[in-house]
Motif scaffolding. Structure first.
Motif, mmCIF file in Angstrom:
data_model
loop_
_atom_site.group_PDB
_atom_site.id
_atom_site.type_symbol
_atom_site.label_atom_id
_atom_site.label_comp_id
_atom_site.label_asym_id
_atom_site.label_seq_id
_atom_site.Cartn_x
_atom_site.Cartn_y
_atom_site.Cartn_z
ATOM 1 N N VAL A 70 0.848 -1.192 0.000
ATOM 2 C CA VAL A 70 0.000 0.000 0.000
ATOM 3 C C VAL A 70 0.885 1.244 0.000
ATOM 4 N N ARG A 71 0.543 2.209 -0.816
ATOM 5 C CA ARG A 71 1.256 3.490 -0.888
ATOM 6 C C ARG A 71 0.229 4.604 -0.824
ATOM 7 N N VAL A 72 0.699 5.801 -0.498
ATOM 8 C CA VAL A 72 -0.211 6.938 -0.389
ATOM 9 C C VAL A 72 0.442 8.185 -0.988
ATOM 10 N N SER A 73 -0.372 8.977 -1.642
ATOM 11 C CA SER A 73 0.053 10.290 -2.122
ATOM 12 C C SER A 73 -0.703 11.331 -1.306
ATOM 13 N N VAL A 74 -0.012 12.413 -0.944
ATOM 14 C CA VAL A 74 -0.591 13.432 -0.076
ATOM 15 C C VAL A 74 -0.529 14.784 -0.776
ATOM 16 N N GLY A 75 -1.621 15.527 -0.689
ATOM 17 C CA GLY A 75 -1.657 16.880 -1.221
ATOM 18 C C GLY A 75 -1.751 17.885 -0.088
ATOM 19 N N VAL A 76 -0.880 18.873 -0.107
ATOM 20 C CA VAL A 76 -0.872 19.930 0.907
ATOM 21 C C VAL A 76 -1.311 21.228 0.227
ATOM 22 N N ALA A 77 -2.279 21.899 0.834
ATOM 23 C CA ALA A 77 -2.756 23.171 0.293
ATOM 24 C C ALA A 77 -2.831 24.187 1.425
ATOM 25 N N GLU A 78 -2.572 25.422 1.106
ATOM 26 C CA GLU A 78 -2.605 26.495 2.091
ATOM 27 C C GLU A 78 -3.919 27.265 2.006
ATOM 28 N N HIS A 79 -4.531 27.479 3.153
ATOM 29 C CA HIS A 79 -5.724 28.311 3.203
ATOM 30 C C HIS A 79 -5.291 29.768 3.278
ATOM 31 N N VAL A 80 -5.822 30.574 2.394
ATOM 32 C CA VAL A 80 -5.551 32.008 2.425
ATOM 33 C C VAL A 80 -6.869 32.731 2.724
ATOM 34 N N THR A 81 -6.748 33.900 3.302
ATOM 35 C CA THR A 81 -7.918 34.681 3.681
ATOM 36 C C THR A 81 -8.872 34.828 2.501
#
Length: 75
Positions: free
Chosen positions: A35-46
Protein backbone atom coordinates in the motif's frame (compact mmCIF):
# COMPACT_ATOMS: atom_id res chain seq x y z
CA UNK A 1 8.25 33.48 6.72
CA UNK A 2 5.53 32.16 9.02
CA UNK A 3 3.44 30.93 6.10
CA UNK A 4 6.42 28.98 4.72
CA UNK A 5 7.00 27.44 8.15
CA UNK A 6 3.36 26.29 8.30
CA UNK A 7 3.54 24.71 4.84
CA UNK A 8 6.86 23.02 5.71
CA UNK A 9 5.27 21.61 8.86
CA UNK A 10 2.38 20.09 6.87
CA UNK A 11 4.80 18.69 4.31
CA UNK A 12 6.64 16.94 7.15
CA UNK A 13 3.32 15.59 8.50
CA UNK A 14 2.44 14.30 5.02
CA UNK A 15 5.85 12.65 4.73
CA UNK A 16 5.41 10.96 8.11
CA UNK A 17 2.05 9.56 7.02
CA UNK A 18 3.47 8.47 3.67
CA UNK A 19 6.44 6.71 5.30
CA UNK A 20 4.24 5.03 7.92
CA UNK A 21 2.00 3.58 5.23
CA UNK A 22 4.95 2.58 3.03
CA UNK A 23 6.78 0.77 5.84
CA UNK A 24 3.77 -0.95 7.42
CA UNK A 25 3.98 -4.75 7.08
CA UNK A 26 0.94 -5.03 4.79
CA UNK A 27 2.09 -8.47 3.66
CA UNK A 28 0.98 -9.85 7.03
CA UNK A 29 -2.61 -9.02 6.08
CA UNK A 30 -2.37 -10.50 2.60
CA UNK A 31 0.80 -11.89 1.03
CA UNK A 32 2.14 -9.48 -1.59
CA UNK A 33 -0.07 -6.60 -0.46
CA UNK A 34 1.73 -3.27 -0.87
CA UNK A 35 0.00 0.00 0.00
CA UNK A 36 1.26 3.49 -0.89
CA UNK A 37 -0.21 6.94 -0.39
CA UNK A 38 0.05 10.29 -2.12
CA UNK A 39 -0.59 13.43 -0.08
CA UNK A 40 -1.66 16.88 -1.22
CA UNK A 41 -0.87 19.93 0.91
CA UNK A 42 -2.76 23.17 0.29
CA UNK A 43 -2.61 26.50 2.09
CA UNK A 44 -5.72 28.31 3.20
CA UNK A 45 -5.55 32.01 2.43
CA UNK A 46 -7.92 34.68 3.68
CA UNK A 47 -11.15 34.67 1.74
CA UNK A 48 -10.67 31.15 0.36
CA UNK A 49 -13.71 28.93 0.66
CA UNK A 50 -13.55 25.39 1.98
CA UNK A 51 -14.43 24.13 -1.51
CA UNK A 52 -11.48 26.03 -3.03
CA UNK A 53 -9.11 24.72 -0.35
CA UNK A 54 -10.22 21.14 -0.99
CA UNK A 55 -9.91 21.65 -4.76
CA UNK A 56 -6.33 22.91 -4.29
CA UNK A 57 -5.44 19.92 -2.08
CA UNK A 58 -7.05 17.55 -4.58
CA UNK A 59 -5.01 19.10 -7.40
CA UNK A 60 -1.86 18.57 -5.31
CA UNK A 61 -2.74 14.89 -4.79
CA UNK A 62 -3.24 14.51 -8.54
CA UNK A 63 0.17 16.16 -9.10
CA UNK A 64 1.78 13.76 -6.60
CA UNK A 65 0.30 10.80 -8.46
CA UNK A 66 1.50 12.19 -11.79
CA UNK A 67 5.03 12.45 -10.34
CA UNK A 68 5.03 8.73 -9.66
CA UNK A 69 2.78 8.26 -6.64
CA UNK A 70 3.93 7.70 -3.05
CA UNK A 71 4.79 11.41 -2.73
CA UNK A 72 3.79 14.64 -1.05
CA UNK A 73 2.96 17.59 -3.31
CA UNK A 74 2.06 21.20 -2.48
CA UNK A 75 -0.68 23.14 -4.23
Amino acid sequence: ERRRHVIDTWIRVGERIRRAVATHPWGRIAPGLDVRVSVGVAEHVTGMTYAHLMAAADAAVYEAKQMGRDRVAVA
